[in-house]
Design a protein around this motif. Sequence first.
Motif, PDB file in Angstrom:
ATOM      1  N   VAL A   1       1.117  -1.472  -0.195  1.00 28.26           N
ATOM      2  CA  VAL A   1       0.095  -0.084  -0.063  1.00 28.26           C
ATOM      3  C   VAL A   1       0.848   1.162  -0.030  1.00 28.26           C
ATOM      4  O   VAL A   1       0.429   2.263   0.445  1.00 28.26           O
ATOM      5  CB  VAL A   1      -0.866   0.067   1.256  1.00 28.26           C
ATOM      6  N   TRP A   2       2.113   1.061  -0.385  1.00 27.22           N
ATOM      7  CA  TRP A   2       3.022   2.241  -0.268  1.00 27.22           C
ATOM      8  C   TRP A   2       2.727   3.568  -0.787  1.00 27.22           C
ATOM      9  O   TRP A   2       2.614   4.490  -0.348  1.00 27.22           O
ATOM     10  CB  TRP A   2       4.425   1.706  -0.925  1.00 27.22           C
TER      11      TRP A   2
ATOM     12  N   ALA B   1      -7.364   1.323   5.408  1.00 28.27           N
ATOM     13  CA  ALA B   1      -8.353   1.792   6.155  1.00 28.27           C
ATOM     14  C   ALA B   1      -7.824   2.915   7.219  1.00 28.27           C
ATOM     15  O   ALA B   1      -8.396   3.913   7.559  1.00 28.27           O
ATOM     16  CB  ALA B   1      -9.393   0.811   6.759  1.00 28.27           C
ATOM     17  N   ALA B   2      -6.859   2.328   7.964  1.00 29.76           N
ATOM     18  CA  ALA B   2      -6.368   3.045   9.222  1.00 29.76           C
ATOM     19  C   ALA B   2      -5.526   4.295   8.544  1.00 29.76           C
ATOM     20  O   ALA B   2      -5.529   5.427   8.839  1.00 29.76           O
ATOM     21  CB  ALA B   2      -5.546   2.177  10.206  1.00 29.76           C
ATOM     22  N   THR B   3      -4.708   3.837   7.494  1.00 36.67           N
ATOM     23  CA  THR B   3      -3.889   4.877   6.965  1.00 36.67           C
ATOM     24  C   THR B   3      -4.505   6.026   6.380  1.00 36.67           C
ATOM     25  O   THR B   3      -4.328   7.090   6.635  1.00 36.67           O
ATOM     26  CB  THR B   3      -3.034   4.142   5.836  1.00 36.67           C
ATOM     27  N   ALA B   4      -5.504   5.481   5.485  1.00 30.90           N
ATOM     28  CA  ALA B   4      -6.230   6.811   5.128  1.00 30.90           C
ATOM     29  C   ALA B   4      -6.962   7.381   5.814  1.00 30.90           C
ATOM     30  O   ALA B   4      -7.017   8.701   5.870  1.00 30.90           O
ATOM     31  CB  ALA B   4      -7.398   6.061   4.135  1.00 30.90           C
ATOM     32  N   SER B   5      -7.343   7.230   7.291  1.00 30.23           N
ATOM     33  CA  SER B   5      -7.991   7.996   8.156  1.00 30.23           C
ATOM     34  C   SER B   5      -7.002   8.889   8.779  1.00 30.23           C
ATOM     35  O   SER B   5      -7.344  10.058   8.828  1.00 30.23           O
ATOM     36  CB  SER B   5      -8.505   7.068   9.092  1.00 30.23           C
ATOM     37  N   VAL B   6      -5.878   8.438   9.019  1.00 28.27           N
ATOM     38  CA  VAL B   6      -4.725   9.268   9.548  1.00 28.27           C
ATOM     39  C   VAL B   6      -4.396  10.161   8.517  1.00 28.27           C
ATOM     40  O   VAL B   6      -4.149  11.272   9.087  1.00 28.27           O
ATOM     41  CB  VAL B   6      -3.547   8.207  10.061  1.00 28.27           C
TER      42      VAL B   6
ATOM     43  N   SER C   1       1.755  12.754   4.487  1.00 27.82           N
ATOM     44  CA  SER C   1       1.935  11.881   3.109  1.00 27.82           C
ATOM     45  C   SER C   1       1.508  10.585   3.370  1.00 27.82           C
ATOM     46  O   SER C   1       1.506  10.069   4.536  1.00 27.82           O
ATOM     47  CB  SER C   1       3.370  12.158   2.706  1.00 27.82           C
ATOM     48  N   HIS C   2       1.079   9.874   2.402  1.00 26.54           N
ATOM     49  CA  HIS C   2       0.734   8.636   2.516  1.00 26.54           C
ATOM     50  C   HIS C   2       1.804   7.631   2.851  1.00 26.54           C
ATOM     51  O   HIS C   2       1.294   6.825   3.856  1.00 26.54           O
ATOM     52  CB  HIS C   2       0.242   7.991   1.125  1.00 26.54           C
ATOM     53  N   LYS C   3       3.013   7.955   2.687  1.00 29.25           N
ATOM     54  CA  LYS C   3       4.091   7.170   3.151  1.00 29.25           C
ATOM     55  C   LYS C   3       4.055   7.146   4.512  1.00 29.25           C
ATOM     56  O   LYS C   3       4.589   6.414   5.342  1.00 29.25           O
ATOM     57  CB  LYS C   3       5.386   7.352   2.379  1.00 29.25           C
ATOM     58  N   LYS C   4       4.178   8.229   5.222  1.00 28.49           N
ATOM     59  CA  LYS C   4       4.398   8.713   6.551  1.00 28.49           C
ATOM     60  C   LYS C   4       3.093   8.196   7.326  1.00 28.49           C
ATOM     61  O   LYS C   4       3.448   7.369   8.288  1.00 28.49           O
ATOM     62  CB  LYS C   4       4.386  10.243   6.815  1.00 28.49           C
ATOM     63  N   ALA C   5       1.939   8.142   6.752  1.00 27.77           N
ATOM     64  CA  ALA C   5       0.978   7.590   7.633  1.00 27.77           C
ATOM     65  C   ALA C   5       0.898   6.017   7.624  1.00 27.77           C
ATOM     66  O   ALA C   5       0.954   5.528   8.376  1.00 27.77           O
ATOM     67  CB  ALA C   5      -0.368   8.148   6.759  1.00 27.77           C
ATOM     68  N   ASN C   6       1.496   5.520   6.597  1.00 26.49           N
ATOM     69  CA  ASN C   6       1.671   4.181   6.508  1.00 26.49           C
ATOM     70  C   ASN C   6       2.629   3.606   7.308  1.00 26.49           C
ATOM     71  O   ASN C   6       2.377   2.642   8.016  1.00 26.49           O
ATOM     72  CB  ASN C   6       2.181   3.978   4.858  1.00 26.49           C
ATOM     73  N   LEU C   7       3.822   4.279   7.337  1.00 25.14           N
ATOM     74  CA  LEU C   7       4.779   3.773   8.298  1.00 25.14           C
ATOM     75  C   LEU C   7       4.455   4.133   9.670  1.00 25.14           C
ATOM     76  O   LEU C   7       4.872   3.033  10.578  1.00 25.14           O
ATOM     77  CB  LEU C   7       6.148   4.727   7.962  1.00 25.14           C
ATOM     78  N   ILE C   8       3.874   4.909  10.063  1.00 27.95           N
ATOM     79  CA  ILE C   8       3.274   5.076  11.453  1.00 27.95           C
ATOM     80  C   ILE C   8       2.416   4.167  11.973  1.00 27.95           C
ATOM     81  O   ILE C   8       2.493   3.504  12.993  1.00 27.95           O
ATOM     82  CB  ILE C   8       2.522   6.659  11.467  1.00 27.95           C
TER      83      ILE C   8
END
Length: 568
Positions: free
Chosen positions: A238-239, A412-417, A424-431
């Motif tokens: 989902v990068w 679902a969680a990344t998109a919400s954050v 940025s998508h990448k940052k949200a993804n990593l967190i």
Amino acid sequence: MAKREVWNSKTAFVLAAIGSAIGLGNIWRFPYVTFENGGGAFLVAYFVCLFIAGIPLLMLEFSIGHMTKQAAPGAFAKLRPKMQWFGWFAVGVGFVIVTYYAIIMSWSVNYTWEAATLGWQDNMGQYANVEYALETTELEDMAVLTPVPERFWGTEFTDPVDESLYSIQSTGTFLVAWEGNLYAISSLGNADTFMSSPGDFFFNDFLGLTSEPWDMGTFRWPLLIGFIITWVWIVASVWKGTKTVSKVVFYTVFIPWGLLILFIIRGVTLPGAEAGISYYLTPVWSKLLNADIWLAAISQVFFSLSVGFAIMIAYGSFLPKKTNIAGFAIVIGIADALTAFCGGLAVFSALGYQATKMGVHITEVAQSGPGLAFVAYPHIISNLPGARIFGVLFFLMLLTLAVDSAFSLLEAATASVKDKWKLSHKKANLIVGGLCFLLGLPMLTGSGLYILDIADHFMNSFGLTIVVLVETIMIGWVIGAEKQRDYISDNSSFRIGQWWSICIRWLIPIGIIWMLFTEISARETPYGSFGLRSQEFLFGWLIMILLPIVSDLLANAKGKGKFPENIE
Ligand code: PHE
């Protein structure tokens, strides 16, 4: 204003949603639940629930996402500002699930290796030895026989008249029916070796499972390798959000489908397969009158379609303006059900083969959950020519089935954050991915399976049911079912009838309230194969209490800019 990302194509969306829906639930949960609940009769209940609850809910969730162009928290905040916390609650349920779903995937990564090297074979050999010994040796010569306590009679071991071999999974003890009596082989020449079984390999050697949840045992370092690989894979999938997912799903949906076909062909051509399939599908119609079968059907439909986890809202939010919500929901629902049905054929034909070979009843070899994928199935595969190849392919199938369910939860969680804090998508993804990784670590200890089991039980019994209940009440009664039905019809290639509103306003909420009621009253007694005691439920209730509190904190946390923002 920023433009919201969209799917690369219609097919990409449909595949991503199918990918989320089909997963471990189709292979190890559905077949067994069907078998336990009246075979063919359960299929009827399942399809009824699919059409009155599953597909209407998919339409509901897609339309909420499409209408608000937000993942769950933003979507609910747009509908009613006070409801933002509820969107986070739904995300939270998905978040808890992905932490343990990834653990099961990580076992599969390790087992792919075990399959390639036949790592569990040592134990298989010993298991085969007992079988061999029984065939070739006078029973009295090889074992000191102790009559089995009568309490076992009539439970697992109904008719000890045949000369057959049984094993009690939890203890690894072998039982032998001999001249009308049932005996335990309590001391063989080398009891330890003789008494191990594929179950021992999984529970003892592999998981290092302790005898009770409070005892954490040791940290299982080899599992960490599979766990790291799993998380790197999920996060990479989902990068770049829908862009990456749109590409990845072509592999993660078609590869497991292809492999499933291979396993069906392999399964049904094994001797004894019919026995398994007939157990799986023989209808016990009287069970349709039993409430349990309907409860089992609704919860299987929800879990399998991934509704009630905020995912389908997030996925719907990436749909382009012109779309076909109702059509997609029907295709996805049916594809998921068919996959589950085929999963059952593959699994039960193999179990039939095994039961016939061992001369035991199919219930002796049929198990659900971890026992099926990591004990029974590997054992069967090891007996076949080409064991390594089939073993590796089986775990690849599980992994490719599971990975898109896992990354849909993460997304679902990344998109919400990302929506709330404009990261940025990448940052949200990593967190988010990093947090799930850390929370998963305790499940790599000796009590991991207990934690997993409790979390799974509570999320499925209470988490997702509460989400669906609130969703249906909110849309059905507060916002207005008819209004939403119009919206769905306007954004579909055909109009949906009034039946939809009836399902959303009445049938689904009533069904869920009944389910919740049954579950809560059932919680007085321990559940499941481990018979976990009430104190251990503390952990389950703790998650259920923490979820709304954390959701409320997240809802009240200050987002970046105005949230939910109109993105067009
Ligand atoms: N639907 C998936 C399955 O059948 C499981 C899942 C549940 C995935 C919830 C995502 C969310 O295995």
